[in-house]
Design a protein around this motif. Structure first.
Motif, PDB file in Angstrom:
ATOM      1  N   TYR A 146     -36.593  -4.691  -7.038  1.00  0.00           N
ATOM      2  CA  TYR A 146     -37.761  -4.556  -8.044  1.00  0.00           C
ATOM      3  C   TYR A 146     -37.041  -4.606  -9.554  1.00  0.00           C
ATOM      4  O   TYR A 146     -37.706  -5.337 -10.370  1.00  0.00           O
ATOM      5  N   TRP A 147     -35.933  -3.668  -9.586  1.00  0.00           N
ATOM      6  CA  TRP A 147     -35.675  -3.688 -10.940  1.00  0.00           C
ATOM      7  C   TRP A 147     -34.782  -4.810 -11.485  1.00  0.00           C
ATOM      8  O   TRP A 147     -34.617  -4.939 -12.712  1.00  0.00           O
ATOM      9  N   ALA A 148     -34.076  -5.410 -10.416  1.00  0.00           N
ATOM     10  CA  ALA A 148     -33.391  -6.638 -10.821  1.00  0.00           C
ATOM     11  C   ALA A 148     -34.373  -7.695 -11.617  1.00  0.00           C
ATOM     12  O   ALA A 148     -34.068  -8.164 -12.424  1.00  0.00           O
ATOM     13  N   ALA A 149     -35.565  -7.720 -10.685  1.00  0.00           N
ATOM     14  CA  ALA A 149     -36.495  -8.875 -11.265  1.00  0.00           C
ATOM     15  C   ALA A 149     -37.057  -8.226 -12.494  1.00  0.00           C
ATOM     16  O   ALA A 149     -37.315  -9.074 -13.568  1.00  0.00           O
ATOM     17  N   GLN A 150     -37.396  -7.089 -12.718  1.00  0.00           N
ATOM     18  CA  GLN A 150     -38.158  -6.379 -13.785  1.00  0.00           C
ATOM     19  C   GLN A 150     -37.049  -6.681 -15.045  1.00  0.00           C
ATOM     20  O   GLN A 150     -37.638  -7.291 -16.144  1.00  0.00           O
ATOM     21  N   THR A 151     -35.800  -6.256 -15.041  1.00  0.00           N
ATOM     22  CA  THR A 151     -34.940  -6.529 -16.165  1.00  0.00           C
ATOM     23  C   THR A 151     -34.623  -7.965 -16.595  1.00  0.00           C
ATOM     24  O   THR A 151     -34.524  -8.240 -17.601  1.00  0.00           O
ATOM     25  N   ILE A 152     -34.256  -8.976 -15.494  1.00  0.00           N
ATOM     26  CA  ILE A 152     -34.033 -10.019 -15.714  1.00  0.00           C
ATOM     27  C   ILE A 152     -35.231 -10.826 -16.279  1.00  0.00           C
ATOM     28  O   ILE A 152     -35.285 -11.595 -17.292  1.00  0.00           O
ATOM     29  N   THR A 153     -36.722 -10.526 -15.820  1.00  0.00           N
ATOM     30  CA  THR A 153     -37.749 -11.302 -16.403  1.00  0.00           C
ATOM     31  C   THR A 153     -37.953 -10.733 -17.926  1.00  0.00           C
ATOM     32  O   THR A 153     -38.317 -11.391 -18.590  1.00  0.00           O
ATOM     33  N   THR A 154     -37.441  -9.394 -17.954  1.00  0.00           N
ATOM     34  CA  THR A 154     -37.649  -8.991 -19.527  1.00  0.00           C
ATOM     35  C   THR A 154     -36.800  -9.844 -20.397  1.00  0.00           C
ATOM     36  O   THR A 154     -37.199  -9.798 -21.717  1.00  0.00           O
ATOM     37  N   LEU A 155     -35.702 -10.459 -19.900  1.00  0.00           N
ATOM     38  CA  LEU A 155     -34.895 -10.947 -20.713  1.00  0.00           C
ATOM     39  C   LEU A 155     -35.641 -12.136 -21.434  1.00  0.00           C
ATOM     40  O   LEU A 155     -35.271 -12.288 -22.532  1.00  0.00           O
ATOM     41  N   PHE A 156     -36.459 -12.769 -20.942  1.00  0.00           N
ATOM     42  CA  PHE A 156     -37.125 -13.758 -21.770  1.00  0.00           C
ATOM     43  C   PHE A 156     -38.071 -13.270 -22.639  1.00  0.00           C
ATOM     44  O   PHE A 156     -38.569 -14.022 -23.475  1.00  0.00           O
ATOM     45  N   GLU A 157     -38.340 -11.948 -22.679  1.00  0.00           N
ATOM     46  CA  GLU A 157     -39.259 -11.587 -23.939  1.00  0.00           C
ATOM     47  C   GLU A 157     -38.525 -11.732 -25.079  1.00  0.00           C
ATOM     48  O   GLU A 157     -39.066 -11.797 -26.332  1.00  0.00           O
ATOM     49  N   LYS A 158     -37.243 -12.005 -25.192  1.00  0.00           N
ATOM     50  CA  LYS A 158     -36.378 -12.120 -26.332  1.00  0.00           C
ATOM     51  C   LYS A 158     -36.466 -13.485 -26.912  1.00  0.00           C
ATOM     52  O   LYS A 158     -36.265 -13.897 -28.139  1.00  0.00           O
ATOM     53  N   ILE A 159     -37.270 -14.473 -26.455  1.00  0.00           N
ATOM     54  CA  ILE A 159     -37.313 -15.884 -26.758  1.00  0.00           C
ATOM     55  C   ILE A 159     -38.120 -15.811 -27.966  1.00  0.00           C
ATOM     56  O   ILE A 159     -39.329 -15.191 -27.736  1.00  0.00           O
ATOM     57  N   GLN A 300     -27.995  -7.001 -29.017  1.00  0.00           N
ATOM     58  CA  GLN A 300     -28.759  -7.412 -27.997  1.00  0.00           C
ATOM     59  C   GLN A 300     -28.917  -8.917 -27.846  1.00  0.00           C
ATOM     60  O   GLN A 300     -28.876  -9.688 -26.783  1.00  0.00           O
ATOM     61  N   ASN A 301     -29.105  -9.551 -29.028  1.00  0.00           N
ATOM     62  CA  ASN A 301     -29.647 -10.771 -29.320  1.00  0.00           C
ATOM     63  C   ASN A 301     -28.388 -11.972 -28.917  1.00  0.00           C
ATOM     64  O   ASN A 301     -28.366 -12.984 -28.066  1.00  0.00           O
ATOM     65  N   LEU A 302     -27.357 -11.527 -29.515  1.00  0.00           N
ATOM     66  CA  LEU A 302     -25.820 -12.161 -29.420  1.00  0.00           C
ATOM     67  C   LEU A 302     -25.543 -12.007 -27.914  1.00  0.00           C
ATOM     68  O   LEU A 302     -25.113 -13.023 -27.193  1.00  0.00           O
ATOM     69  N   GLY A 303     -25.910 -11.040 -27.313  1.00  0.00           N
ATOM     70  CA  GLY A 303     -25.354 -10.894 -25.673  1.00  0.00           C
ATOM     71  C   GLY A 303     -26.346 -11.948 -24.986  1.00  0.00           C
ATOM     72  O   GLY A 303     -25.748 -12.255 -24.025  1.00  0.00           O
ATOM     73  N   LEU A 304     -27.655 -11.938 -25.221  1.00  0.00           N
ATOM     74  CA  LEU A 304     -28.312 -12.869 -24.459  1.00  0.00           C
ATOM     75  C   LEU A 304     -28.106 -14.263 -24.814  1.00  0.00           C
ATOM     76  O   LEU A 304     -27.917 -14.991 -23.721  1.00  0.00           O
ATOM     77  N   ILE A 305     -27.688 -14.540 -25.835  1.00  0.00           N
ATOM     78  CA  ILE A 305     -27.151 -16.044 -26.329  1.00  0.00           C
ATOM     79  C   ILE A 305     -25.918 -16.432 -25.400  1.00  0.00           C
ATOM     80  O   ILE A 305     -25.896 -17.361 -24.804  1.00  0.00           O
ATOM     81  N   ALA A 306     -24.943 -15.327 -25.613  1.00  0.00           N
ATOM     82  CA  ALA A 306     -23.871 -15.369 -24.798  1.00  0.00           C
ATOM     83  C   ALA A 306     -24.042 -15.521 -23.357  1.00  0.00           C
ATOM     84  O   ALA A 306     -23.405 -16.254 -22.494  1.00  0.00           O
ATOM     85  N   PHE A 307     -25.003 -14.828 -22.793  1.00  0.00           N
ATOM     86  CA  PHE A 307     -25.325 -14.910 -21.198  1.00  0.00           C
ATOM     87  C   PHE A 307     -25.848 -16.261 -20.754  1.00  0.00           C
ATOM     88  O   PHE A 307     -25.430 -16.803 -20.013  1.00  0.00           O
ATOM     89  N   VAL A 308     -26.857 -16.860 -21.652  1.00  0.00           N
ATOM     90  CA  VAL A 308     -27.150 -18.219 -21.316  1.00  0.00           C
ATOM     91  C   VAL A 308     -26.085 -19.183 -21.607  1.00  0.00           C
ATOM     92  O   VAL A 308     -26.007 -19.942 -20.647  1.00  0.00           O
ATOM     93  N   LEU A 309     -25.302 -18.968 -22.511  1.00  0.00           N
ATOM     94  CA  LEU A 309     -24.284 -20.128 -22.574  1.00  0.00           C
ATOM     95  C   LEU A 309     -23.348 -19.816 -21.640  1.00  0.00           C
ATOM     96  O   LEU A 309     -22.746 -21.102 -20.919  1.00  0.00           O
ATOM     97  N   SER A 310     -22.938 -18.415 -21.092  1.00  0.00           N
ATOM     98  CA  SER A 310     -21.843 -18.517 -19.972  1.00  0.00           C
ATOM     99  C   SER A 310     -22.453 -19.157 -18.684  1.00  0.00           C
ATOM    100  O   SER A 310     -21.641 -19.464 -17.809  1.00  0.00           O
TER     101      SER A 310
END
Lengths: 395, 172
Positions: A146-159, A300-310
């Motif tokens: 549940y919390w894996a799905a909750q956290t990962i879907t929350t990442l899309f909030e930053k778009i 947090q934003n840089l981390g997210l960009i790096a995550f997608v790029l990685s």
């Protein structure tokens, strides 16, 4: 008239067998790392079969899912536990095989012309397999699911702009809820496996057109295929059966004696949307990317960009590494970069499970930067090697 | 002469074919567009979910010193009727007397408990504490409890809509 002749007249089956098996030549100068492709196909088959049996008792409903897995399948269905453990351990081992298969491709330059499409389809398969693993992980509806799905879907909030609405659209609810479970279920059992099978077919077709790479990255012209290669069937596969046997011994040893590494204890607590577990972490195969997300701890934003790029940067390898020397076996400079990258990936995987505080936070940042440094060093290494080759040619 | 005629005929045929091709292409695009739109719509939250988007609550039902917990979009919302012995915080107080906050710890999402004797929220997971305004006063929480978007209609608070009081609170 023999049955095979009857079939041949209608399906040209002999021609098909020739192209796919008996006249598809695998180079002689390869090592055991070239056996992982077939192992991955074997693993996919095991996952599909075990998945179908789980599907017969699994109930995709937020109120029923947890018990249908942990009670019905685990306790009531005869041998249900085997299918669950095979499926969970299988998913884990699939990523081990994929990583070895990909690392082999990177080291020996198997992504270079003319094999760019082999690499690209292979990378799409890796992304699809990741999506399949992620959607599948929600289905037991435990706390970690549940919390894996909750956290990962929350990442899309930053778009920017569409983020907050997009998250609600993906979940079908303001939080991860029953609609999220049912749509992840549909993706996991039908849509993604279907795409996986189709892209696998394209991947295998592509490798039959351009041929397997080899240890020396030596191109093998059509006329020399017979001399420098062995037929995929029966010669290559007869060796592969031995590797399969060893692999399956290892695999079932894990399934029967060490399945717990794929079964997080927190996931045996039913999903509770009002209670986050104190530590949330993904399965081991996503830890390195997760660490890149956390690595840029100051933003947090840089981390997210790096995550997608990685997750996607390796897709562009054919255009990053344009060295005329194909195989890493003959590239001393590249070997250094490659092994630093491999150790860095392992390092990030270990860090991903540790709390992101103090020294670990800084180590995570350094590890993340090294991860990207590998990819950005490739154009430079390629240029140095090209110059060395040109100078060598003059002498 | 004959050749030219044939060519002319060919050209005519080509343009007719092109016309049909473009028409079919345009028609198919419209069809695919509608199909994608329908697929997009199927993933939107159902009406029963959207019904939870806004929640109305009568603030006057909370007695002074009392805490009520209501559910909004699957999350608990704390409504505390403050008394004079509690912290003052005009920019976090709704309708003069009430603290209205989302009851999810800003550290790791646990639900803090109200301790009436100490007049604080205490988080059982990692010991974070918040005062009666929902401001973090101790422990790991990085920021005060979030205030949900709200609108006031007399004594009734509507959660999920941004009214002038909420906008003022956020900007101030």
């Amino acid at each position: 008239m023999r049955f095979i002749d009857w079939l041949d007249e209608r399906l040209a089956i002999r021609q098909l067998i020739k192209v796919m098996m008996t006249e598809y030549y695998v180079p002689k100068n390869i090592n055991f790392l070239w056996s992982f492709g077939v192992l991955i196909v074997l693993m996919l088959v095991i996952l599909i079969i075990s998945g179908v049996f789980l599907l017969m008792y699994y109930k995709p409903d937020a109120n029923l899912a947890f018990d249908s897995v942990n009670k019905t399948i685990m306790m009531d269905v005869a041998y249900g536990w085997i299918f669950r453990h095979v499926h969970a351990v299988g998913a884990s081992i699939m990523f081990l095989l994929l990583y070895v298969h990909m690392a082999r491709g990177i080291y020996y330059g198997s992504f270079k012309p003319p094999r760019e499409l082999v690499w690209l389809t292979g990378y799409v398969l890796f992304v699809l397999m990741s999506a399949t693993a992620f959607t599948g992980y929600l289905l037991p509806w435990g706390q970690m699911s549940y919390w894996a799905a909750q956290t990962i879907t929350t990442l899309f909030e930053k778009i920017p702009f569409i983020g907050p609405d997009l998250v609600i659209w993906i979940r079908g609810h303001f939080i991860v809820e029953d609609p999220t479970l049912t749509r992840f279920f549909a993706l996991h059992v039908v849509f993604l496996p279907l795409l996986l099978i189709i892209v696998t077919a394209v991947h295998l077709y592509a490798v039959r057109i351009v041929g397997s790479n080899n240890e020396d990255g030596e191109p093998i012209p059509k006329e020399e295929k017979k001399k420098k290669g062995i037929p995929f069937w029966p010669v290559f596969m007869s060796k592969e059966f031995f590797v399969m046997a060893v692999f399956l011994t290892f695999f079932f040893f894990l399934v029967f004696f060490h399945y717990e590494f794929a079964m997080d204890p927190i996931n045996f607590i039913p999903a509770d949307k009002l209670q986050t577990p104190p530590h949330i972490y993904p399965e081991w195969y996503f830890l390195a990317y997760y660490e890149v997300l956390r690595g840029f701890f100051f933003s947090q934003n840089l981390g997210l960009i790096a995550f997608v790029l990685s997750m996607f940067i390796a897709m562009f390898l054919p255009w990053l590494d344009r060295s005329p020397i194909v195989s890493g076996k003959h590239r001393p400079l590249f070997q250094i970069a490659f092994w630093i990258f491999v150790f860095d990936f392992v390092f990030l995987t270990i860090l991903g499970k540790l709390p992101p505080t103090g020294l670990y936070a800084w180590l995570g940042l350094i590890g993340s930067i090294i991860f990207f440094a590998f990819f950005f060093s490739l154009p430079i290494i390629s240029r140095i090697e090209r110059k060395q080759l040109e100078n060598g040619g003059k002498k | 002469m004959e050749k030219e005629e044939r060519m002319q005929e060919n050209n005519e045929n080509m343009s007719r074919r092109d016309f049909l091709l473009y028409t079919m292409g345009a028609w198919a695009t419209v069809g695919v567009g509608y199909a994608l739109y329908a697929m997009y719509k199927t993933w939107e939250p159902l009406p029963e979910v959207m019904a939870q988007a806004t929640v109305e609550f009568d603030l006057s039902t909370v007695k002074p010193g009392e805490l009520k917990v209501i559910s909004w979009r699957g999350k608990p919302v704390f409504i505390l009727h403050k008394t004079e012995d509690m912290n003052e915080c005009p920019n976090r107080t709704v309708a003069g007397h009430y603290t209205v906050v989302i009851g999810v710890c800003t550290h790791l999402g646990c639900i803090p408990n109200w301790e009436a004797d100490k007049k604080i929220w205490h988080c059982p997971c990692h010991g974070g504490e918040y005062d009666a305004c929902g401001v973090n006063i101790f422990g790991p929480p990085p920021r005060p409890l979030d205030i949900p978007p709200f609108k006031l209609k007399g004594n009734v608070i509507v959660l999920g809509e941004e009214g002038p009081e909420y906008k003022k609170m956020i900007s101030g």
